[in-house]
Write a protein that holds these residues in place. Structure first.
Motif, PDB file in Angstrom:
ATOM      1  N   LEU A 150      39.920  23.010  62.459  1.00 29.54           N
ATOM      2  CA  LEU A 150      41.138  22.761  63.233  1.00 29.54           C
ATOM      3  C   LEU A 150      42.349  22.592  62.317  1.00 29.54           C
ATOM      4  N   ALA A 151      42.150  21.929  61.186  1.00 33.82           N
ATOM      5  CA  ALA A 151      43.262  21.689  60.272  1.00 33.82           C
ATOM      6  C   ALA A 151      43.761  22.994  59.651  1.00 33.82           C
ATOM      7  N   LEU A 152      42.851  23.913  59.365  1.00 36.99           N
ATOM      8  CA  LEU A 152      43.237  25.163  58.723  1.00 36.99           C
ATOM      9  C   LEU A 152      43.730  26.199  59.722  1.00 36.99           C
ATOM     10  N   ALA A 153      43.082  26.256  60.873  1.00 38.28           N
ATOM     11  CA  ALA A 153      43.428  27.264  61.889  1.00 38.28           C
ATOM     12  C   ALA A 153      43.535  28.649  61.248  1.00 38.28           C
ATOM     13  N   ALA A 154      42.556  29.004  60.443  1.00 37.93           N
ATOM     14  CA  ALA A 154      42.581  30.287  59.740  1.00 37.93           C
ATOM     15  C   ALA A 154      42.302  31.426  60.701  1.00 37.93           C
ATOM     16  N   GLU A 155      43.061  32.502  60.581  1.00 39.29           N
ATOM     17  CA  GLU A 155      42.897  33.656  61.458  1.00 39.29           C
ATOM     18  C   GLU A 155      42.144  34.793  60.777  1.00 39.29           C
ATOM     19  N   ARG A 156      41.693  34.582  59.554  1.00 38.51           N
ATOM     20  CA  ARG A 156      40.929  35.602  58.829  1.00 38.51           C
ATOM     21  C   ARG A 156      39.958  34.884  57.909  1.00 38.51           C
ATOM     22  N   PRO A 157      38.913  35.550  57.482  1.00 39.24           N
ATOM     23  CA  PRO A 157      38.000  34.922  56.523  1.00 39.24           C
ATOM     24  C   PRO A 157      38.739  34.537  55.242  1.00 39.24           C
ATOM     25  N   LEU A 158      38.335  33.441  54.648  1.00 34.79           N
ATOM     26  CA  LEU A 158      38.994  32.924  53.458  1.00 34.79           C
ATOM     27  C   LEU A 158      38.201  33.305  52.211  1.00 34.79           C
ATOM     28  N   LEU A 159      38.911  33.802  51.207  1.00 39.03           N
ATOM     29  CA  LEU A 159      38.285  34.228  49.955  1.00 39.03           C
ATOM     30  C   LEU A 159      39.044  33.640  48.773  1.00 39.03           C
ATOM     31  N   ALA A 160      38.300  33.129  47.804  1.00 35.86           N
ATOM     32  CA  ALA A 160      38.896  32.668  46.554  1.00 35.86           C
ATOM     33  C   ALA A 160      38.497  33.631  45.448  1.00 35.86           C
ATOM     34  N   GLY A 161      39.475  34.299  44.828  1.00 31.60           N
ATOM     35  CA  GLY A 161      39.174  35.153  43.693  1.00 31.60           C
ATOM     36  C   GLY A 161      38.709  34.308  42.519  1.00 31.60           C
TER      37      GLY A 161
END
Length: 222
Positions: A158-169
């Protein structure tokens, strides 16, 4: 107004297994016998893989850099250091194809981009817990080894409300991977991808950077 989780944009993505969501974007290992660096990686990443001195932000871009700098809302991640994977990689025939000094240069810059092109800060009401998964390589930027990131619980989603998968290079390769090294890389990714590392994030940052690896960058809202 209470959040309606059934209709909130990105809710299903946020609460799904990130590897399942990314499955269609993963490098198609079974279709290839080598991993060749794509054109974007060759022009925007490969020139950065040096130990040359880097000055502060300024209108003097070098190879692989750009001006004006780009701003994004990012999730700073405590360096997750997937040690078993790193040890296995160092002991493999791939070791000479990894830009190892990038681990130290980027140790305090590992992040997942939440909103590209945004300079609007967003506060977290309280620290959130995330899960960093094992190595993943996609069909774009094929020389970069990413660590997928997912919320550890509903509150973080809920805090992030990300609309796409998250990736860390996380790691960069310095050349095409072929022959036995390709088979080793494929097997290392398959072996260590299920690894789950828990991290706690206390705030989000607006990052301003002159390159895709954030080697010349600054945080605008420390």
């Amino acid at each position: 107004m209470e959040l309606d989780r059934r209709t909130e944009s990105g809710w299903e993505i946020a609460m799904s297994d990130v590897l399942a969501v990314l499955a269609g974007q993963e490098y198609e290992w079974h279709k290839h016998d080598s991993l060749r660096l794509d054109e974007r990686y060759r022009t925007r990443h490969l020139p950065l893989l040096t130990d040359r001195p880097r000055g502060p932000l300024g209108p003097d871009p070098g190879p692989g850099e750009f001006w004006p700098p780009a701003r994004s809302l990012v999730i700073p991640l405590p360096d997750p250091r997937p040690e078993p994977f790193l040890s296995a990689l160092a002991d493999s025939s791939l070791a000479g194809l990894v830009w190892w000094c990038g681990l130290e240069l980027r140790a305090d810059r590992v992040h997942a981009t939440l909103v590209h092109g945004s300079d609007e800060p967003r506060a977290l009401a309280a620290p959130i817990d995330l899960i960093v998964r094992g190595p993943w390589i996609g069909q774009m930027n094929t020389g970069r080894i990413y660590l997928p990131v997912e919320p550890a619980d509903e509150r973080a989603a809920l805090a992030l409300a990300a609309e796409r998968p998250l990736l860390a290079g996380y790691l960069q390769l310095t050349a095409d991977v072929m022959g036995d090294a390709y088979a080793e890389l494929r097997d290392l990714v398959a072996t260590f991808q299920p690894v789950r590392t828990h991290v706690r994030v206390h705030q989000l940052h607006v990052l301003e950077t002159m390159d895709d690896l954030a080697l010349r960058s600054r945080i605008l809202n420390p």
